[in-house]
Every structure is written in structure tokens, then in C-alpha cells.
Scaffold this motif. Structure first.
Motif, PDB file in Angstrom:
ATOM      1  N   THR A 123       0.891  -1.197  -0.068  1.00 59.90           N
ATOM      2  CA  THR A 123       0.299  -0.103  -0.392  1.00 59.90           C
ATOM      3  C   THR A 123       1.198   0.984   0.264  1.00 59.90           C
ATOM      4  OG1 THR A 123      -1.556  -1.539   1.333  1.00 59.90           O
ATOM      5  CG2 THR A 123      -1.866   1.739   0.865  1.00 59.90           C
ATOM      6  N   VAL A 124       1.672   1.319   0.890  1.00 58.84           N
ATOM      7  CA  VAL A 124       2.359   2.460   0.861  1.00 58.84           C
ATOM      8  C   VAL A 124       3.873   2.352  -0.462  1.00 58.84           C
ATOM      9  CG1 VAL A 124       4.778   3.484   2.570  1.00 58.84           C
ATOM     10  CG2 VAL A 124       3.447   2.163   3.204  1.00 58.84           C
ATOM     11  N   ILE A 125       4.220   1.445  -1.035  1.00 58.41           N
ATOM     12  CA  ILE A 125       4.705   1.487  -2.467  1.00 58.41           C
ATOM     13  C   ILE A 125       3.492   2.059  -3.455  1.00 58.41           C
ATOM     14  CG2 ILE A 125       6.134   0.295  -4.723  1.00 58.41           C
ATOM     15  CD1 ILE A 125       7.421  -1.820  -2.015  1.00 58.41           C
ATOM     16  N   SER A 126       2.706   1.306  -3.659  1.00 59.33           N
ATOM     17  CA  SER A 126       1.481   1.647  -4.778  1.00 59.33           C
ATOM     18  C   SER A 126       1.057   3.497  -4.413  1.00 59.33           C
ATOM     19  CB  SER A 126       0.249   1.243  -4.495  1.00 59.33           C
ATOM     20  OG  SER A 126       0.422   0.027  -4.826  1.00 59.33           O
ATOM     21  N   ALA A 140       2.219   2.738 -18.000  1.00 63.82           N
ATOM     22  CA  ALA A 140       3.705   2.308 -17.600  1.00 63.82           C
ATOM     23  C   ALA A 140       3.929   1.874 -16.599  1.00 63.82           C
ATOM     24  CB  ALA A 140       4.444   3.119 -18.171  1.00 63.82           C
ATOM     25  N   ALA A 141       3.452   2.650 -15.486  1.00 68.86           N
ATOM     26  CA  ALA A 141       3.082   2.346 -13.855  1.00 68.86           C
ATOM     27  C   ALA A 141       2.150   1.022 -13.503  1.00 68.86           C
ATOM     28  CB  ALA A 141       2.116   3.414 -13.225  1.00 68.86           C
ATOM     29  N   THR A 142       1.718   0.329 -14.275  1.00 69.90           N
ATOM     30  CA  THR A 142       0.646  -0.768 -14.106  1.00 69.90           C
ATOM     31  C   THR A 142       1.136  -1.804 -13.535  1.00 69.90           C
ATOM     32  OG1 THR A 142      -1.106  -0.582 -15.075  1.00 69.90           O
ATOM     33  CG2 THR A 142      -0.782  -2.656 -14.402  1.00 69.90           C
ATOM     34  N   PRO A 143       2.889  -2.026 -13.843  1.00 73.96           N
ATOM     35  CA  PRO A 143       3.858  -3.576 -14.023  1.00 73.96           C
ATOM     36  C   PRO A 143       4.423  -3.302 -12.157  1.00 73.96           C
ATOM     37  CG  PRO A 143       3.984  -2.528 -15.988  1.00 73.96           C
ATOM     38  CD  PRO A 143       2.753  -1.883 -16.105  1.00 73.96           C
ATOM     39  N   LEU A 144       4.825  -2.001 -12.201  1.00 75.12           N
ATOM     40  CA  LEU A 144       5.342  -1.427 -10.969  1.00 75.12           C
ATOM     41  C   LEU A 144       4.262  -2.271 -10.247  1.00 75.12           C
ATOM     42  CD1 LEU A 144       6.935   1.909 -11.737  1.00 75.12           C
ATOM     43  CD2 LEU A 144       8.251  -0.654 -12.089  1.00 75.12           C
ATOM     44  N   LEU A 145       3.020  -1.507 -10.061  1.00 75.53           N
ATOM     45  CA  LEU A 145       1.950  -1.661  -8.869  1.00 75.53           C
ATOM     46  C   LEU A 145       1.942  -3.120  -8.860  1.00 75.53           C
ATOM     47  CD1 LEU A 145      -0.509   0.603  -9.908  1.00 75.53           C
ATOM     48  CD2 LEU A 145       0.824   1.367  -8.162  1.00 75.53           C
ATOM     49  N   ALA A 146       2.100  -3.988 -10.658  1.00 72.62           N
ATOM     50  CA  ALA A 146       2.119  -5.437  -9.789  1.00 72.62           C
ATOM     51  C   ALA A 146       3.299  -6.005  -8.838  1.00 72.62           C
ATOM     52  CB  ALA A 146       1.201  -5.986 -11.196  1.00 72.62           C
ATOM     53  N   LEU A 147       4.228  -5.754  -9.999  1.00 74.11           N
ATOM     54  CA  LEU A 147       5.728  -6.537  -8.224  1.00 74.11           C
ATOM     55  C   LEU A 147       5.725  -5.564  -6.891  1.00 74.11           C
ATOM     56  CD1 LEU A 147       8.574  -4.965 -10.859  1.00 74.11           C
ATOM     57  CD2 LEU A 147       7.192  -7.700 -10.579  1.00 74.11           C
ATOM     58  N   ALA A 148       5.132  -4.344  -7.284  1.00 74.87           N
ATOM     59  CA  ALA A 148       4.431  -4.127  -5.595  1.00 74.87           C
ATOM     60  C   ALA A 148       3.776  -5.253  -4.959  1.00 74.87           C
ATOM     61  CB  ALA A 148       4.603  -2.841  -5.306  1.00 74.87           C
ATOM     62  N   TRP A 149       2.889  -5.387  -5.883  1.00 73.41           N
ATOM     63  CA  TRP A 149       2.031  -6.488  -4.411  1.00 73.41           C
ATOM     64  C   TRP A 149       1.642  -7.679  -4.628  1.00 73.41           C
ATOM     65  CZ3 TRP A 149      -1.920  -5.301  -1.711  1.00 73.41           C
ATOM     66  CH2 TRP A 149      -2.090  -3.045  -1.494  1.00 73.41           C
ATOM     67  N   GLY A 150       3.488  -8.078  -5.838  1.00 65.00           N
ATOM     68  CA  GLY A 150       3.509 -10.062  -4.975  1.00 65.00           C
ATOM     69  C   GLY A 150       3.935 -10.142  -6.468  1.00 65.00           C
ATOM     70  N   ALA A 151       3.850  -9.221  -7.427  1.00 69.56           N
ATOM     71  CA  ALA A 151       3.916 -10.376  -8.253  1.00 69.56           C
ATOM     72  C   ALA A 151       5.291 -10.551  -9.192  1.00 69.56           C
ATOM     73  CB  ALA A 151       3.317  -9.161  -9.967  1.00 69.56           C
ATOM     74  N   ARG A 152       5.131 -11.430  -9.594  1.00 71.55           N
ATOM     75  CA  ARG A 152       6.825 -11.869  -9.797  1.00 71.55           C
ATOM     76  C   ARG A 152       7.152 -11.594 -10.885  1.00 71.55           C
ATOM     77  NH1 ARG A 152       5.491 -17.365 -10.952  1.00 71.55           N
ATOM     78  NH2 ARG A 152       7.033 -17.790 -11.210  1.00 71.55           N
TER      79      ARG A 152
END
Length: 816
Positions: free
Chosen positions: A424-427, A471-483
Motif C-alpha cells: 500500500t505504501v509503495i502504491s 507504464a506504472a501498472t507493471p510496477l504496481l503489480a510487482l509491488a503487490w507480489g507479482a513475479r
């Protein structure tokens, strides 16, 4: 020396990667022997469910590499295979009965042999591709299951007092181990190294202290001077200069890390801490920079406009949040130095989780209370905006997370709580960065176009913001645990495209379609512009014909561009024929009116019964044709209003075109004279008036028609042919004025209708007792009627019988 080391490293890596690439495959075909080995190991690992997740990740990487090679191998000899299939289709099907010609049979056999030979490597690659894709799916499922189990695992509760004492002792021991690795000053070798590096240490330390202490201030001074210059570029310059508040202190942090490392006093674990020091410094500086962009002291620069005290509070909370975030990273690094127990991790990390939750709760309250205006009373309310709604919803979500995460950690679900809190903080950081970059591009666009702050709401900055969100969507996915492997898998599937029937449509096909269609569209518009401005004006074609040619060329050009784009992209529409046929029935019923108007528009452009600039009348509406499109035609009435008429009404309905072919038209002016007037004299006067009009043609000459003996007057018509019917109303106006003036000079009277009112039983108006008064009141009316009637021979008599008011009726009933 550094350049030589860098060059050597690059050469070494290139040799390694070249060797690996040669080992895995050849340029023509994949290495199937190596593939069989890798696939067998992967299948064994999947069947045995080995514990090391890193092994699965390594195997998955190699499988993904092979799968990409197999995907390319599936396209080997594609053009040649397509040609052979077309040749076989040209020979026709094999006869079911009888035999075909020997020459045709021999040729068919040879083509089938060639086709089988070319298809063999493609079929092998396709089988290997499916095997690799299946193994990758199985490995991904295993890794996801393990992540889920680890996330939902119940650990020790940090609220259990039993764990507090051992946790404090174990954590203290960890800190002591780190401190014990620092080399003492009593070591003569280290002291000698320190003396040798002392100038470098002092220099780096001085640079670090200066930049860390004064860097932000220097950047602020530059930003303040840029603001004093004014102009549209102020916001852009201030944004660029504000980055110095991160860069300069961060350079100081890096210099400090290098200075401490040059002392030689740090041990192995100390080196790891020094390596992480610039990262932690960057987090602190980045948090602070972002807080100053989102909640700037200057209201014009603030991305989230709140009351000044709320903005100051939000900046403070974000600063505290950055400190706790760095503290969490320090603890995670310390925990990695030794095998710390789960109880110690839970107890030590829990206070950080609670403090972050409290700060997030307060930040959520601030965002939830966001209002489009915090102005004083008496000012107009501002309508809610999408940004305001998004901020309020975000505030509510943050408050929920800030409560749920500490509660989960307190119960023992520390992994689940951390997986909810820290993403949440990273998002929030990522979304805040997107807002800051979108504002920067808006200011940059306003500066380049000269629109200033108004350029922020233009279309281009909005589109840039949309791209930034994507462009930020992959970063959000990585922040929430996506590999990373999950994202690459999605991209790989997207790159492969999707299959419709026997046709595979990939992003490259869409790109090729867009490029070809865009090129055809641009060429069509260029040709249209050249025809409209350079070619057609030099011909004898009228304006309507020119517009029809230009419009028709546009439709044909767009159709050909779409056809060329479909062909160039390799999209086979034959497999969609059945679906298109089924849809065409429903579309035909649902869009029959639109199709009818479209066909009518084509007919109008070809037959040209009307053209732009024509004066027409359709459906009781009269005006000039201003535009003929595919679906409708725009008519500008004389009231300067636009009427949109469907093209089907113009083709199937009755249309009066006053200017079709030429602008010559007839004007008829009707006029009446009193009975007893010399009709020949009236004829002469009207003819002179008509011939005196410059817009009236002399051939054919104006015609004066004695139309009829009217009830009120002798009726004449002045019929004139105008050279331009668009002047019909002004000419009619001038003729009427001339007739009125000449008739007045000649003493010719223009009669008008008259009405005489006769009252019967006038005493009824006085309620039965006012007969005398009523008679006296009626006499002047009759005299007036007689006087009026003297001006014309036409009179209309109306008898009002027994006209009584309600009071008179009531009086009569009482007498009875």
C-alpha cells in the motif's frame, strides 16, 4: 584503469553469452538434444515437488527461452508452405470415383512430398512449444501455491509476552555480531590503511557533509530565482531544479558510504550495510521530494490542494513514513545476517507495523476529507471532480489497510499483514510519482504551446497521463507480489496474440495494420487537399461537383487504405465469413436506417441533385446546403440555424432546388387596387416599376397579369425573372416600396377589408333599464362604421343578436 576493467568485463560477458547462445541453439533450428535434457529435469522437478523454489525459477527461465525459440521455429518456411498449399488447391480435390490424369497425380504427389518435408520441423517445433508451455504453467502454479501457503501461514503472535525476552536477547546478539565484525583500531595493518586513505576519507567526508547539509538549500535557492523570472517556463524549471534536492544530497550519501568504506573498519556485514546506505538515503529523499510535490507549500504547485495546515501535516506524516520504511529495510537486512527465529522477527517488526499503520490512518483521514474547495463561506461550491472522488476513495482504502494490517500481524499472520501494508505504501508512492510526472508534462506542454497553466487540462497531457498510468501498472503489480516471470508471461502471451478460426492475430499485426492504414489515410487527405486547392479550381466543374469529387475520393481512399492494411497485416477474413454473415443479419435490421442514409449519401454524391451552396426546400425547411456527408446533409436556414436532414429524406422525399443548374428564378408580387381604378394605368405603373429593377432580366421581360376581380379589390400580379434568385427577398422588398410610393403619387388606393358590427337589442347591455344609454352608445359606433366604410366599397356586416351579459340574464330571470 577503471575503463580497462569495464572493457574487460563487457568482453567477458559477451563471450559468455555468445557461448551460451551457441550452446542452446543454432541460428536455423533449436537444440533439441539440450531441450530434451532441460525438459526432463523440469518434469522430474515437477513430479517430485522439490522444496527449492529457486530451482523452479531457474528451470522456468530456461523453458521460457526455449519456448520463444520454438515459437519462432513454428514460422519456418511459412511462405513456402502457403505456396505449396495454394498449388495443391489449384490442382483441385482428388476425385472420389475414377482416377485423375497421370500428370496431375504425379504433380500432386510431388507437392505433397515437399509439403510434408517442410512441415516436419514445424510440427516438431509446435510439439516442443506446447510441451514447454505446459511445463511453464505447471511451475507457475507450484510457485503460486507456495506463495499462497506462505502468505496465509500462522506464525507467533508478537503480543505474547513469552516471546519478548528471547526476542530482545536474540536481536541484541545480532547487533553485537555486526559490531564485532568492525576492525579495531589496535590492528596495525588497518591503522596503516587508514593513514594511507585518510586524505581520501577526509575529502569524501567533507563533500558528503557539504552536499547533505547544503544541497537541498542550494536547489531551493535556484528554484526561488527561477520563480522570480516569471513566464510559462517557471513550473518546468522549478520541477527540474527540484530534482536537485534529491540528487545533490544523494551524492553526499554515496560519498559518505565510500568514505566509511575507505576507512577499512567495516566488516563483511558492515559492507552490506554501507551498500544499502545510498538506497535508504534515496528512499528518504524521494519520500520528502514527493511530499513537497503533492502537498507543496505553494498552493499553485500543490498537486493535492488542501488547507495549508493540512498540507504541512501531510508532509510531516510522509517524512515519518519514510523513516519507518527505511527502518523496516534495516531490520530486514539485519535479520538476513543470521538465522533469526520467527518469534524475534515478529516481536521486533511489530512496532514498526503499528507505527506505519497509525501514520497511514491519519493520511487516509486527510485524503478522505479532501474537498474541491476549502474557501470561506459565501463562495460558490465547486462541483465534485474525478480526482476528488478518487482521493476520497483512496483515503477510505488506506484507513481500512492501516487497521487490518496491524491486526493481522498481532494475531500472527505477519506475512499477510506485511503483504497488505507495505505494498500500500509503495502504491501510494508510485501513484504520487505518476501525478507529479503528469503535472510536469502538462506544464511542459503549456510552456511549448504558450498556454501556460491552461495547458495542463489539454488533451495531450491527459493522454500522457494515461500512458504513465499504463507504464506504472507493471510496477504496481510487482509491488503487490507479482513475479517478474508473471509479467513476462503476460507479455509473451500478448505478443503471441490470439487465434480466430485459423488466423492468429498478434500485436505486430495490429501495428502493421495501424501503420498501413495511417499511411493510406494521410495519402488520401494529401490528395484531397491537392485536388481541392490546386487541380479542381482550374477546371470548369462547379463547386458542388468539386466537393462531390473530393468527398468520393476520400471514401474510396479510406476503403482502399483499410483493405491494404488488412492484406498487409496478413489477416485472413475468410474464417470470419460465417460469423460476419450471421452478424450482418442482425446489423441489417438494427442499422437499416443508417445504411439507408449511407447509400442515399452515395447517391447524392454521384447524381448530385443537390450541391453545397444550393438553395433548397425540404420538409417545410428552406435554406442553403452547407455540407453533404455520408449519413446526413446540413442545411443553414435564413435564421442562421443548422438543420440536419437524413440523406434518405433527400432521396426519397420531395426537394425543391431553387438554384439547381443556374440561379435564375421568378418572383411574383401580388397587389390589389380599389374598384374604379383605371386598370391600364395600373398595368403601366407596375411594368415601369418592374423594369426599373436592376436584378430583373429584360428577356423575358416582366409580365403584369390582371389576375382577378377579388372580393375586396382588383388583383394584379407582377411576374419578374431574376438573374439571381438568391436576391428574391431584397428585390421583393424594393418592388413593394416602389409600388407604395407610385400609388401614393398617382392617387391610387389600395383597399383593405372592413367589418361593420350591428347590435340588436342594445338595451340588453344595460340590464333592462339602460336602453337609452345603450342607444346613445351605439350611435357613435354606427357613425364611425359609416365613416370607415366611405374609404372602400368592400364592407362586411355582422349582426350580434341578443348579446347579453351575465347580469342581464340574471335580471331577466328575476323578472320572470
Amino acid at each position: 584503469m577503471l575503463r580497462l576493467l569495464t572493457l574487460a568485463l563487457v568482453l567477458s560477458l559477451s563471450v559468455v553469452f555468445t557461448a551460451a547462445a551457441q550452446e542452446m541453439s543454432t541460428p536455423d533450428r533449436p537444440n533439441y538434444d539440450l531441450w530434451q535434457s532441460v525438459a526432463s529435469r523440469a518434469e522430474t522437478a515437477v513430479d517430485e515437488q522439490i522444496d527449492e523454489t529457486e530451482v523452479f525459477e531457474t528451470l522456468r527461465t530456461r523453458l521460457a527461452t526455449f519456448r520463444a525459440e520454438f515459437q519462432d521455429a513454428r514460422q519456418i518456411n511459412a511462405e513456402r508452405i502457403a505456396t505449396l498449399r495454394e498449388q495443391l488447391d489449384a490442382l483441385g480435390p482428388v476425385p472420389e470415383t475414377g482416377s485423375e490424369a497421370e500428370q496431375v497425380a504425379a504433380r500432386r504427389s510431388e507437392l505433397e512430398r515437399q509439403l510434408a518435408t517442410l512441415q516436419a520441423p514445424v510440427q516438431v517445433a509446435d510439439e516442443a512449444f506446447r510441451r514447454a508451455d505446459g511445463l511453464i504453467s505447471e511451475i507457475d502454479q507450484i510457485i503460486r501455491d507456495r506463495q499462497t501457503r506462505r502468505l496465509l501461514a500462522l506464525g507467533p503472535s508478537p503480543l505474547n509476552p513469552v516471546h519478548w525476552g528471547p526476542a530482545v536477547q536474540e536481536f541484541g546478539a545480532t547487533l553485537a555480531d555486526v559490531g564485532s565484525e568492525s576492525v579495531a583500531f589496535g590492528d596495525s595493518v588497518r591503522r596503516q590503511q587508514l593513514r594511507e586513505n585518510l586524505p581520501l576519507v577526509l575529502l569524501l567526508g567533507a563533500v558528503a557533509l557539504v552536499l547533505m547539509a547544503r544541497g537541498r538549500r542550494w536547489a531551493g535557492m535556484i528554484a526561488h530565482r527561477a520563480r522570480r523570472l516569471g513566464g510559462h517556463s517557471v513550473s518546468v524549471v522549478r520541477f527540474v531544479v527540484s530534482l536537485g534536492r534529491i540528487v545533490l544530497p544523494l551524492i553526499g550519501v554515496v560519498a559518505l558510504s565510500q568514505a566509511l568504506r575507505a576507512t577499512g573498519m567495516a566488516g563483511v556485514r558492515g559492507e552490506q550495510l554501507l551498500n544499502a546506505l545510498p538506497i535508504w538515503g534515496g528512499i528518504l529523499l524521494g519520500f520528502r521530494w514527493l511530499s513537497e510535490r503533492l502537498f507543496s507549500r505553494d498552493e499553485d504547485e500543490a498537486l493535492i490542494v488542501l488547507a495549508p495546515e493540512r498540507r504541512a501535516e501531510a508532509r510531516f506524516y510522509l517524512l515519518m513514513l519514510s523513516l519507518l520504511f527505511v527502518l523496516r529495510g534495516v531490520l530486514a537486512l539485519l535479520f538476513s545476517f543470521s538465522d533469526v527465529s520467527a518469534e524475534t522477527r515478529a516481536v521486533v517488526a511489530f512496532p514498526v507495523v503499528v507505527l506505519i499503520g497509525l501514520i497511514l490512518f491519519r493520511v487516509g483521514q486527510i485524503l478522505r476529507g479532501y474537498s474541491e474547495t476549502y474557501a470561506d463561506e459565501g463562495e460558490e461550491e465547486v462541483a465534485p471532480t474525478s480526482l476528488g472522488r478518487a482521493l476520497r476513495l483512496t483515503g477510505i482504502a488506506i484507513m481500512a489497510v492501516s487497521i487490518a494490517a496491524p491486526l493481522m500481524a498481532a494475531v500472527g499472520y505477519a506475512s499477510a499483514g506485511n503483504a497488505l501494508l507495505y505494498p500500500t505504501v509503495i502504491s501510494l508512492l508510485i501513484l504520487g510519482l505518476v501525478m507529479a510526472l503528469q503535472r510536469f508534462f502538462g506544464d511542459l506542454y503549456g510552456w511549448l504551446t504558450g498556454q501556460g497553466a491552461q495547458g495542463r487540462d489539454a488533451l495531450v497531457p491527459v493522454l500522457v497521463g494515461f500512458v504513465l498510468v499504463l507504464a506504472a501498472t507493471p510496477l504496481l503489480a510487482l509491488a503487490w507480489g507479482a513475479r517478474v516471470a508473471d509479467l513476462t508471461e503476460i507479455w509473451s502471451a500478448f505478443s503471441r496474440g490470439f487465434v480466430i478460426g485459423e488466423t492468429r492475430i498478434s500485436p505486430s499485426d495490429f501495428l502493421m495494420f495501424a501503420l498501413i492504414f495511417s499511411g493510406g489515410y494521410v495519402i488520401t487527405r494529401l490528395v484531397q487537399g491537392a485536388l481541392r486547392s490546386n487541380v479542381l479550381p482550374k477546371t470548369r466543374i462547379d463547386i458542388g461537383g468539386q466537393n462531390a469529387i473530393v468527398s468520393g475520393l476520400g471514401y474510396v481512399g479510406i476503403f482502399l487504405a483499410a483493405l491494404a492494411a488488412i492484406t498487409g497485416a496478413g489477416i485472413d477474413l475468410s474464417s470470419l465469413a460465417i460469423v460476419a454473415g450471421a452478424l450482418s443479419v442482425g446489423i441489417g435490421f438494427g442499422l437499416q436506417n443508417i445504411v439507408s442514409n449511407f447509400v442515399s449519401g452515395i447517391i447524392l454524391l454521384i447524381e448530385r441533385p443537390i450541391s453545397e451552396g444550393d438553395w433548397i426546400e425540404v420538409g417545410g425547411r428552406m435554406g442553403y446546403v452547407r455540407d453533404i456527408s455520408v449519413r446526413s446533409t446540413r442545411i443553414e436556414t435564413f435564421d442562421r440555424t443548422d438543420v440536419i436532414v437524413p440523406n434518405a429524406d433527400l432521396v426519397s422525399g420531395t426537394v425543391t432546388n431553387f438554384t439547381r443548374g443556374n440561379t435564375v428564378g421568378r418572383l411574383i408580387v401580388k397587389v390589389g387596387v380599389a374598384y374604379g381604378t383605371d386598370t391600364r394605368r395600373v398595368d403601366t405603373i407596375l411594368r415601369e416599376i418592374a423594369e426599373a429593377q436592376p436584378m430583373v432580366l429584360a428577356n423575358p421581360p416582366p409580365m403584369i397579369l390582371f389576375a382577378s376581380f377579388g372580393a375586396d379589390a382588383l388583383e394584379f400580379e407582377v411576374r419578374m425573372i431574376l438573374r439571381d434568385v438568391n436576391w428574391l427577398i431584397p428585390v421583393q422588398n424594393d418592388v413593394n416600396h416602389a409600388i407604395a410610393e407610385r400609388f401614393a403619387e398617382e392617387g391610387i388606393e389600395v383597399p383593405f377589408a372592413q367589418r361593420d358590427i350591428w347590435l340588436r337589442n342594445p338595451e340588453a347591455w344595460s340590464g333592462g333599464g339602460g336602453g337609452k344609454a345603450a342607444a346613445e352608445a351605439t350611435a357613435p359606433a354606427q357613425v364611425a362604421a359609416t365613416r370607415t366604410g366611405s374609404r372602400s366599397d368592400a364592407q362586411t356586416h355582422t349582426t350580434v343578436d341578443d348579446m347579453q351579459d351575465p347580469d342581464a340574464d340574471a335580471a331577466g330571470e328575476a323578472d320572470k
